[in-house]
Design a protein around this motif. Structure first.
Motif, PDB file in Angstrom:
ATOM      1  N   MET A   1       0.732  -1.120  -0.136  1.00 59.07           N
ATOM      2  CA  MET A   1      -0.192   0.043   0.265  1.00 59.07           C
ATOM      3  C   MET A   1       1.222   1.581  -0.087  1.00 59.07           C
ATOM      4  O   MET A   1       1.529   1.816   1.107  1.00 59.07           O
ATOM      5  N   GLY A   2       0.424   1.906  -0.764  1.00 55.64           N
ATOM      6  CA  GLY A   2       1.550   2.747  -1.188  1.00 55.64           C
ATOM      7  C   GLY A   2       2.911   3.330  -0.956  1.00 55.64           C
ATOM      8  O   GLY A   2       3.744   2.542  -1.486  1.00 55.64           O
ATOM      9  N   THR A   3       3.218   4.369  -0.387  1.00 58.00           N
ATOM     10  CA  THR A   3       4.930   3.986   0.144  1.00 58.00           C
ATOM     11  C   THR A   3       4.717   3.490   1.337  1.00 58.00           C
ATOM     12  O   THR A   3       6.232   3.756   1.692  1.00 58.00           O
ATOM     13  N   GLY A   4       4.217   3.789   2.073  1.00 65.04           N
ATOM     14  CA  GLY A   4       4.103   2.888   3.595  1.00 65.04           C
ATOM     15  C   GLY A   4       4.384   3.702   4.692  1.00 65.04           C
ATOM     16  O   GLY A   4       4.782   3.726   5.809  1.00 65.04           O
TER      17      GLY A   4
ATOM     18  N   HIS B   1      12.230  -0.582   8.099  1.00 67.39           N
ATOM     19  CA  HIS B   1      11.288  -0.552   6.847  1.00 67.39           C
ATOM     20  C   HIS B   1      10.368   0.390   8.342  1.00 67.39           C
ATOM     21  O   HIS B   1       9.731   2.053   8.691  1.00 67.39           O
TER      22      HIS B   1
ATOM     23  N   TRP C   1       4.903   5.904   9.826  1.00 63.36           N
ATOM     24  CA  TRP C   1       4.811   4.574   9.875  1.00 63.36           C
ATOM     25  C   TRP C   1       5.827   3.628   8.901  1.00 63.36           C
ATOM     26  O   TRP C   1       6.386   3.491  10.364  1.00 63.36           O
TER      27      TRP C   1
ATOM     28  N   PRO D   1      10.056   5.548   3.830  1.00 61.72           N
ATOM     29  CA  PRO D   1      10.185   4.656   2.000  1.00 61.72           C
ATOM     30  C   PRO D   1      10.956   4.297   1.688  1.00 61.72           C
ATOM     31  O   PRO D   1      10.771   3.569   0.286  1.00 61.72           O
TER      32      PRO D   1
ATOM     33  N   LEU E   1      11.540   0.548   1.487  1.00 61.62           N
ATOM     34  CA  LEU E   1      10.553  -0.259   0.940  1.00 61.62           C
ATOM     35  C   LEU E   1      10.679  -0.114  -0.774  1.00 61.62           C
ATOM     36  O   LEU E   1       9.632   1.042  -0.970  1.00 61.62           O
TER      37      LEU E   1
END
Ligand SMILES: Cc1cc2nc3c(=O)[nH]c(=O)nc-3n(C[C@H](O)[C@H](O)[C@H](O)COP(=O)(O)O)c2cc1C
Ligand SMILES: Cc1cc2nc3c(=O)[nH]c(=O)nc-3n(C[C@H](O)[C@H](O)[C@H](O)COP(=O)(O)O)c2cc1C
Lengths: 445, 445
Positions: free
Chosen positions: A62-65, B169, B179, B182, B185
């Motif tokens: 999901m997205g870049t996290g 990450h 969160w 990036p 990831l």
């Protein structure tokens, strides 16, 4: 006569369905990476006698996290872990017909059904995104029509495979040296457009005959598919009227397929944000909203609507071109719902993001336990729902609050069970065990 | 200096590896259909401090199911159930590179590695049979060269995917609203002959970096693949000399690949048939053999060797054409071993079936605990094995007997551990956690 009961499914998602839930003081930001978190949620739902829990899924990070969990463990693995720590609650996982092979997936679902003693359900999706196609060696995502055509054939093959190892195959006759009855282990020799599968499957027919078949596609094609195959349907509606229209439409389609409409349950999503008073609930909603990062929401919305984030003003309504665009091929029907919501309520993009952040298009209800129970009762008795897909804005706290405050009211009103009566997921939902198509053939021969 | 220790893997199979084991008075004929049977076996092996358990697999129902179990639950599902009921033992499952997609399988293996806290292993197979091809929409089984080429690229993609979600990450920074990082990831953008995979994977890097990579292909191509990728190798040998030749060859190949030969463990199969005296063991072996149904064994052998059962006389040696045939494309290298065994010992087909019924080409050792421990010590100290793949002829009884009588002798001789020293499967086998290829790139940049 006992009153008709509503059904409850708990839709589980890391720290909660609200995109900023992981930032709440009590949240575990690493919930997505902790299988014990999912086990505990399932145990909370089971203690409250929910019919089932559900895990969404997609084969894409999901997205870049940066702003929320980048992923989730593979859902059938999580369900198997939950199966060992629960006894009665149904276990529904999402799996794609576009990126799986019927032999392998039918076998895994049957295995989970056996390991859980008849509690497996399958949310059937066709995986619409470019990003998933790019993880499975495809240059382009398959067209919607192709995806649903494949899904339909996939179901035909899966059902044949589940029926191929007949209920009576295992004999275990040591004396006679007959482990099984060959007549009950049947090649399927399926030859179709998308698949050629010889069979038989190498696991016994599921305890439930087939796992519970669930669907959530709201497009025309999705509804046609649901009418033909689904036994439970997840939907996202904002208003009672939308819910009623969908409910009437889908039940009519089911009947037109020659199926019993009572055997297809409609479960709209519900994001309850609870407080002892309405004011308290509003504070809770506000606290969550203040933790959102609008730029992130905008990026996600832009991807979802397939538009350029740079052209969007947060404090203006959606641009007219977006509101007026035709429904396009491959365009997610939920995208249309989002656009309609913004238009109907004349929301700025910032306001729209606030509404979506909580439930991605699902019905967010902010209020007291009585108010939420009232709304559920209305939807249930006025022909919009056979039950609800309960989506805690924060987890476990949102689910705990619902279980402690709303469920008792539903029970008082005679709308929800106090004990499980059956042992399988189908029994929880009051659905029959499907007859084996090969036994029917034999009986008719 | 502590003495070098040998490693023990328990190869689990329904009522046992002997084809007639399900007919023994104490056997549960339905063991294949009972996940608790597998859980109990794993617990027995864990109590004895085995390194790991292992489940073989194929996507095909076995024969007609008349004379032995027709199938087994999907192995990663069984391992997940076992993970919840054990703490230290490694969990190795078979999965095919020919009939899976790297994104989906890498994710499932990573999920099981996380759920088990670093105990997952993958027996990599390329699925040689016609029957499997016919369950996956292929008219023909792919050529061996194509299968191994795909397997090699599959491993390249899987390793990139496991490395794509870097160890660092997850941040969980509530305050900063971050969160994850990036930069940790990473898209993999793999474009190859068999796969195009964008990445990143949507689950964190496995606890072990990669699951333990296991292989069991004994053909030329299989050995080349093992030398490049495997960290543990299952093999079937009948004699010490065969075992030594294979061991020397594979360790040389590993070194030629620039890898450390100590980081690739060779584990020959061992089917112990135990008695307090040799005579008692022989009675046990005879009891099992008397329960075999030779006509069934013949049918299976004929399929395995790709010959016509009707042309075979049970009481004569294998026909000369079979013995003298060239090694054919797609011809299983184990078939060659079986033919060589029959020829070397001048066995009738009936006698050959007797030898195979116990262990399908693996080394069946009938004797006292001391005799079996002696043979293990010889193979271990004379350069034929780093440990053993213990295959109970009957289960659980055969594994229990081994654990109770042979393991104590191995311990006395200082050859086998009394306690686990690590917590992951790699630590059990003394193997390093692989470095993340993207971190290396960054370090070298
Ligand atoms: C409650 C709910 C859950 C859903 N879960 C998933 C999911 O897990 N994975 C997925 O790919 N799509 C999921 N969807 C999306 C639908 O399956 C479907 O792809 C989408 O509504 C677009 O409709 P269509 O496929 O019929 O065009 C979900 C939808 C709803 C309402
Ligand atoms: C102990 C052992 C276990 C094996 N387990 C499997 C298995 O689970 N599934 C499978 O398809 N093949 C299995 N094989 C077969 C090999 O993976 C391989 O296919 C076979 O030896 C033929 O070699 P090749 O593929 O290199 O031609 C096993 C072999 C051995 C020795």
């Amino acid at each position: 006569m006992t009153q008709k009961q509503l059904h409850l499914n708990a839709f589980l998602m890391d720290s909660g369905h609200h995109e900023a839930s992981w930032r709440l003081p009590d949240s575990d930001p690493g919930a997505a990476l902790d299988v014990q978190h999912y086990v505990r949620l399932a145990q909370i739902a089971e203690a409250a006698k929910f019919d089932s829990i559900f895990l969404a899924d997609g084969s894409v990070a999901m997205g870049t996290g940066e702003f929320r969990a980048s992923g989730q463990f593979e859902p059938l693995t999580i369900l198997t872990a939950i199966a060992g720590a629960t006894e009665r609650i149904g276990l529904i996982a999402t799996a794609s017909t576009t990126y799986n092979e019927p032999y392998a997936l039918a076998r895994r679902l049957a295995s989970v059904d056996h390991v859980s003693k008849g509690r497996a359900g399958w949310n059937i999706v066709t995986s619409a995104t470019h990003e998933e196609a790019a993880n499975f060696s495809l240059a382009e995502r398959p067209l919607q029509a192709t995806r649903y055509e494949r899904a339909d054939e996939f179901l035909t093959v899966a059902k044949k495979l589940w029926d191929s190892w007949g209920d009576g195959h295992f004999l275990g006759d040591k004396e006679g040296g007959r482990w099984g009855d060959p007549a009950q282990l049947r090649a399927i020799d399926h030859v179709g457009t998308h698949f050629r599968v010889a069979g038989p499957l190498n696991v016994p027919r599921p305890v439930q005959g087939y796992p519970l078949l669930v669907q959530a596609g709201a497009s025309e094609q999705g509804k046609a598919f649901a009418a033909k195959h689904a036994e439970a349907i997840f939907v996202a509606h904002q208003t009672l009227e939308q819910g009623q229209a969908f409910y009437a439409d889908i039940k009519a389609r089911v009947a037109a397929e020659g199926r019993n409409p009572d055997h297809v349950l409609v479960l709209p999503g519900l994001v309850p944000i609870l407080g002892a008073t309405e004011a308290e609930a509003t504070v809770m909603a506000q606290e969550l909203d203040d933790l959102r990062i609008p730029e992130y929401g905008l990026r996600q919305l832009a991807t979802f609507l397939d538009i350029d984030a740079a052209t969007i003003d947060l404090d203006a309504p959606l641009p007219r071109e977006v509101v007026e665009q035709e429904v396009r091929e491959g365009f997610d029907s939920r995208a249309r719902l989002v656009i309609d919501l913004a238009h109907r309520e004349n929301l700025t993009v910032r306001q729209l993001l606030g509404r979506l952040g909580g439930g991605r298009g699902h019905n967010v209800v902010i209020g007291t336990p009585e108010q939420i129970a009232d709304q559920m009762e209305t939807w249930f008795t006025k022909g919009a729902a056979d039950g609800f897909n309960v989506m805690g804005a924060s987890l476990p706290s949102g689910l705990e609050a619902f279980v402690e405050t709303v469920v008792p009211i539903l029970r008082e009103r005679g709308l929800f069970r106090s004990e499980y009566s059956g042992t399988t997921l189908r029994e929880n939902y009051g659905l029959p065990r499907p007859v084996n198509q090969f036994d029917v053939e034999v009986a008719n021969a």
